[in-house]
Design a protein around this motif. Structure first.
Motif, PDB file in Angstrom:
ATOM      1  N   LEU A   1       0.930  -1.030   0.282  1.00  0.00           N
ATOM      2  CA  LEU A   1      -0.275  -0.190   0.077  1.00  0.00           C
ATOM      3  C   LEU A   1       1.563   1.234   0.314  1.00  0.00           C
ATOM      4  O   LEU A   1       1.565   1.724   0.465  1.00  0.00           O
ATOM      5  CB  LEU A   1      -0.560   0.071   0.925  1.00  0.00           C
ATOM      6  CG  LEU A   1      -2.150   1.375   1.090  1.00  0.00           C
ATOM      7  CD1 LEU A   1      -3.138   0.649   0.127  1.00  0.00           C
ATOM      8  CD2 LEU A   1      -2.564   1.445   2.837  1.00  0.00           C
ATOM      9  N   GLY A   2       0.932   1.866  -1.049  1.00  0.00           N
ATOM     10  CA  GLY A   2       1.519   3.097  -1.136  1.00  0.00           C
ATOM     11  C   GLY A   2       1.051   4.241  -1.281  1.00  0.00           C
ATOM     12  O   GLY A   2      -0.007   4.053  -1.369  1.00  0.00           O
ATOM     13  N   PRO A   3       1.514   5.325  -1.526  1.00  0.00           N
ATOM     14  CA  PRO A   3       0.507   6.893  -1.768  1.00  0.00           C
ATOM     15  C   PRO A   3      -0.396   6.685  -2.732  1.00  0.00           C
ATOM     16  O   PRO A   3      -1.070   6.891  -2.509  1.00  0.00           O
ATOM     17  CB  PRO A   3       1.692   7.560  -1.752  1.00  0.00           C
ATOM     18  CG  PRO A   3       3.121   7.024  -1.146  1.00  0.00           C
ATOM     19  CD  PRO A   3       3.075   5.611  -1.349  1.00  0.00           C
ATOM     20  N   ASP A   4      -0.107   5.971  -3.869  1.00  0.00           N
ATOM     21  CA  ASP A   4      -0.852   6.346  -5.088  1.00  0.00           C
ATOM     22  C   ASP A   4      -1.703   5.486  -4.927  1.00  0.00           C
ATOM     23  O   ASP A   4      -2.820   5.820  -5.060  1.00  0.00           O
ATOM     24  CB  ASP A   4      -0.120   5.486  -6.255  1.00  0.00           C
ATOM     25  CG  ASP A   4       1.554   6.708  -6.576  1.00  0.00           C
ATOM     26  OD1 ASP A   4       0.883   8.200  -5.959  1.00  0.00           O
ATOM     27  OD2 ASP A   4       2.109   6.655  -7.426  1.00  0.00           O
ATOM     28  N   LYS A   5      -1.902   4.323  -4.343  1.00  0.00           N
ATOM     29  CA  LYS A   5      -2.791   3.216  -4.593  1.00  0.00           C
ATOM     30  C   LYS A   5      -4.006   3.532  -3.532  1.00  0.00           C
ATOM     31  O   LYS A   5      -4.927   3.701  -3.090  1.00  0.00           O
ATOM     32  CB  LYS A   5      -2.029   1.322  -3.487  1.00  0.00           C
ATOM     33  CG  LYS A   5      -3.526   1.180  -3.753  1.00  0.00           C
ATOM     34  CD  LYS A   5      -4.080   0.173  -4.795  1.00  0.00           C
ATOM     35  CE  LYS A   5      -5.136  -0.808  -4.608  1.00  0.00           C
ATOM     36  NZ  LYS A   5      -5.988  -1.560  -5.704  1.00  0.00           N
ATOM     37  N   LEU A   6      -3.781   3.895  -1.867  1.00  0.00           N
ATOM     38  CA  LEU A   6      -4.019   4.472  -0.930  1.00  0.00           C
ATOM     39  C   LEU A   6      -4.705   6.296  -1.208  1.00  0.00           C
ATOM     40  O   LEU A   6      -5.899   6.198  -1.025  1.00  0.00           O
ATOM     41  CB  LEU A   6      -3.206   5.187   0.250  1.00  0.00           C
ATOM     42  CG  LEU A   6      -4.232   5.595   1.121  1.00  0.00           C
ATOM     43  CD1 LEU A   6      -4.829   4.978   1.877  1.00  0.00           C
ATOM     44  CD2 LEU A   6      -2.791   5.997   2.658  1.00  0.00           C
ATOM     45  N   GLU A   7      -4.376   6.615  -2.219  1.00  0.00           N
ATOM     46  CA  GLU A   7      -4.879   7.987  -2.789  1.00  0.00           C
ATOM     47  C   GLU A   7      -6.119   7.822  -3.909  1.00  0.00           C
ATOM     48  O   GLU A   7      -7.145   8.091  -3.948  1.00  0.00           O
ATOM     49  CB  GLU A   7      -3.744   9.390  -3.805  1.00  0.00           C
ATOM     50  CG  GLU A   7      -3.065  10.023  -2.923  1.00  0.00           C
ATOM     51  CD  GLU A   7      -3.848  11.171  -2.222  1.00  0.00           C
ATOM     52  OE1 GLU A   7      -4.988  11.720  -2.459  1.00  0.00           O
ATOM     53  OE2 GLU A   7      -3.173  10.895  -0.746  1.00  0.00           O
TER      54      GLU A   7
END
Length: 113
Positions: free
Chosen positions: A33-39
């Motif tokens: 879960l990186g920033p892009d997926k979380l966004e």
């Protein structure tokens, strides 16, 4: 407004689908879960009632911290540390966790619990 459960992987999703007895979208983080997926998740489900059910391990704890920081309105559901993973949690225990969060559940007849 729909109901959503976010899990880590496809096996977790399949396990919950066996139990849920109401329309619930189950979204997967697919492990990392990186920033892009979380966004993406925040944007996609911002108007929904969102629950997070992650593994009771280091990766799950790290992802949970990100959710708490960036998506504070989600409800956190927890599997027991002794089972470590959602996918290996017995169905009767998962059913109790889901019922505790007010989801309608059914027990599959062909599964040992």
């Amino acid at each position: 407004m729909g109901r959503v459960i976010i899990v880590e992987g496809k096996t977790d999703k399949q396990r919950l689908q066996q139990l849920l007895d109401e329309p619930v979208e189950i979204a997967c983080t697919n492990g990392t879960l990186g920033p892009d997926k979380l966004e993406q998740l925040i944007a996609e489900f911002s108007d929904d009632e969102v629950c997070v059910l992650l593994d009771a391990d280091h990766a799950g704890d790290k992802a949970r911290r990100l959710f708490k920081q960036e998506f504070p309105n989600v409800r956190h559901l927890y599997t027991h540390r002794m089972y470590r993973e959602v996918a290996t949690t017995p169905l009767n225990v998962l059913a109790q966790i889901l019922e505790g969060a007010h989801f309608a559940v059914k027990m599959p007849e062909d599964e040992d619990i």
